[in-house]
Design an enzyme around this catalytic site. Structure first.
Site, short mmCIF file in Angstrom:
data_model
loop_
_atom_site.label_atom_id
_atom_site.label_comp_id
_atom_site.label_asym_id
_atom_site.label_seq_id
_atom_site.Cartn_x
_atom_site.Cartn_y
_atom_site.Cartn_z
CB THR A 19 -0.96 0.03 1.21
OG1 THR A 19 -0.18 0.03 2.41
CG2 THR A 19 -1.91 -1.15 1.19
CG ASP A 48 3.92 -4.30 3.64
OD1 ASP A 48 4.38 -4.73 4.71
OD2 ASP A 48 4.35 -3.29 3.06
CE1 TYR A 53 5.48 2.52 3.31
CE2 TYR A 53 3.84 0.84 2.96
CZ TYR A 53 5.16 1.21 3.07
OH TYR A 53 6.15 0.27 2.92
#
Length: 147
Positions: A19, A48, A53
């Site tokens: 991701t 993941d 992120y």
């Protein structure tokens, strides 16, 4: 194909979904949620992600994608190196659990080594949250063999 993850009892598909989306991709959150959900429905159970992120947005999208599929999803998340102190590991885990809308992260990883924080301090925090049932297994990412 399903495989056992190392010496754990966690079963993962041979292919997982990452991701680490770009800022441009994150402008289409419903498409991301749909694709992650579709992947789980097709048998890809490993997702993941990381607190870094999208500044946490990716964890939120994973949380939405797994809402009705949590029992079929293996969530691997990571905390940032600047959060390697005892208190910060615990706080990062709590924040990730909220964003992921779950009570347990299957695989919780040190994203990068933090040379300023003793690894023993980091591990102490990880073992505590593991004992509390907030994570199943501890892992590392971006470590070399010596580390």
């Amino acid at each position: 194909m399903i495989k056992t993850l190392g010496s754990t009892s966690i079963l993962v598909a041979s292919i997982g979904m990452g991701t680490g989306f770009t800022d441009q991709e994150l402008q289409h959150p419903q498409e991301i949620i749909h694709l992650l959900s579709l992947g789980i429905d097709k048998g890809i159970n490993l997702i993941d992600t990381a607190e870094s992120y999208g500044n946490g947005l990716c964890e939120e999208l994973v949380g939405k994608a797994i809402q009705d599929r949590r029992e079929r999803a293996i969530i691997a998340s990571k905390f940032s190196p600047e959060h390697s102190s005892f208190d910060d590991v615990i706080k990062s885990c709590e924040t990730s659990l909220k964003r992921l809308q779950t009570d347990c992260i299957d695989i919780y990883q040190v994203h990068w080594i933090d040379p300023a924080t003793p690894i023993g301090e980091t591990m102490e925090a990880l073992l505590k949250i593991q004992d509390q049932g907030k994570i199943k297994v501890i892992g590392v990412s971006n470590y070399n063999v010596e580390q």
